[in-house]
Design a protein around this motif. Structure first.
Motif, mmCIF file in Angstrom:
data_model
loop_
_atom_site.group_PDB
_atom_site.id
_atom_site.type_symbol
_atom_site.label_atom_id
_atom_site.label_comp_id
_atom_site.label_asym_id
_atom_site.label_seq_id
_atom_site.Cartn_x
_atom_site.Cartn_y
_atom_site.Cartn_z
ATOM 1 N N ASP A 1 0.822 -1.208 0.000
ATOM 2 C CA ASP A 1 0.000 0.000 0.000
ATOM 3 C C ASP A 1 0.857 1.258 0.000
ATOM 4 O O ASP A 1 1.918 1.300 0.617
ATOM 5 N N THR A 2 0.360 2.272 -0.661
ATOM 6 C CA THR A 2 1.014 3.574 -0.587
ATOM 7 C C THR A 2 0.707 4.176 0.778
ATOM 8 O O THR A 2 -0.170 3.691 1.510
ATOM 9 N N THR A 3 1.395 5.226 1.125
ATOM 10 C CA THR A 3 1.170 5.896 2.404
ATOM 11 C C THR A 3 -0.268 6.392 2.505
ATOM 12 O O THR A 3 -0.916 6.236 3.541
ATOM 13 N N LEU A 4 -0.763 6.962 1.419
ATOM 14 C CA LEU A 4 -2.138 7.463 1.410
ATOM 15 C C LEU A 4 -3.131 6.330 1.635
ATOM 16 O O LEU A 4 -4.054 6.448 2.444
ATOM 17 N N THR A 5 -2.945 5.207 0.952
ATOM 18 C CA THR A 5 -3.845 4.069 1.099
ATOM 19 C C THR A 5 -3.814 3.536 2.531
ATOM 20 O O THR A 5 -4.860 3.254 3.122
ATOM 21 N N ASP B 1 -3.030 5.180 5.255
ATOM 22 C CA ASP B 1 -3.686 6.170 6.115
ATOM 23 C C ASP B 1 -5.201 6.095 6.012
ATOM 24 O O ASP B 1 -5.907 6.174 7.022
ATOM 25 N N ILE B 2 -5.698 5.915 4.804
ATOM 26 C CA ILE B 2 -7.152 5.809 4.598
ATOM 27 C C ILE B 2 -7.687 4.549 5.281
ATOM 28 O O ILE B 2 -8.729 4.588 5.947
ATOM 29 N N LYS B 3 -6.989 3.438 5.124
ATOM 30 C CA LYS B 3 -7.420 2.185 5.752
ATOM 31 C C LYS B 3 -7.450 2.319 7.278
ATOM 32 O O LYS B 3 -8.400 1.887 7.927
ATOM 33 N N ARG B 4 -6.400 2.923 7.850
ATOM 34 C CA ARG B 4 -6.369 3.115 9.305
ATOM 35 C C ARG B 4 -7.512 4.006 9.771
ATOM 36 O O ARG B 4 -8.145 3.736 10.793
ATOM 37 N N LYS B 5 -7.771 5.063 9.030
ATOM 38 C CA LYS B 5 -8.845 5.990 9.398
ATOM 39 C C LYS B 5 -10.210 5.294 9.312
ATOM 40 O O LYS B 5 -11.049 5.452 10.205
ATOM 41 N N MET B 6 -10.408 4.521 8.273
ATOM 42 C CA MET B 6 -11.678 3.805 8.128
ATOM 43 C C MET B 6 -11.880 2.824 9.279
ATOM 44 O O MET B 6 -12.983 2.717 9.829
ATOM 45 N N CYS B 7 -10.825 2.117 9.656
ATOM 46 C CA CYS B 7 -10.920 1.179 10.781
ATOM 47 C C CYS B 7 -11.229 1.918 12.077
ATOM 48 O O CYS B 7 -12.061 1.464 12.868
ATOM 49 N N SER B 8 -10.581 3.044 12.297
ATOM 50 C CA SER B 8 -10.827 3.783 13.537
ATOM 51 C C SER B 8 -12.249 4.327 13.593
ATOM 52 O O SER B 8 -12.873 4.326 14.652
#
Length: 82
Positions: free
Chosen positions: A27-31, A33-40
């Motif tokens: 994953d790219t850094t952006l991807t 970050d998006i995955k972590r944010k969605m999980c949170s």
């Protein structure tokens, strides 16, 4: 028309947070970050204890899941509450 039942929420959340949205090395850094944010966001939305108790009971009682989406402590606690 199909409806999501409350007993499906806990298994789907587990699948999303532990598999689909788990950041990987590719994953790219952006991807990531998006995955972590969605999980949170998902974890925060379903965090309240009363909601967790309802989800646990409904999942335990659903014959499709047979209590397979629990850790041992949560399963015993839910069985005792029934």
């Amino acid at each position: 028309m199909n409806y999501v039942t409350v007993s499906s929420i806990k298994p789907v959340l587990k699948l999303l947070t532990e598999d689909v949205l788990k950041p990987s090395d590719e994953d790219t850094t952006l991807t990531s970050d998006i995955k972590r944010k969605m999980c949170s966001v998902l974890e925060e939305k379903y965090r309240p204890a009363a909601l967790q108790a309802t989800l646990a009971k409904s999942c335990l009682l659903d014959p499709r899941y047979l209590g397979n989406n629990f850790d041992e402590y949560a399963e015993e606690e839910t069985k005792c509450a029934l």
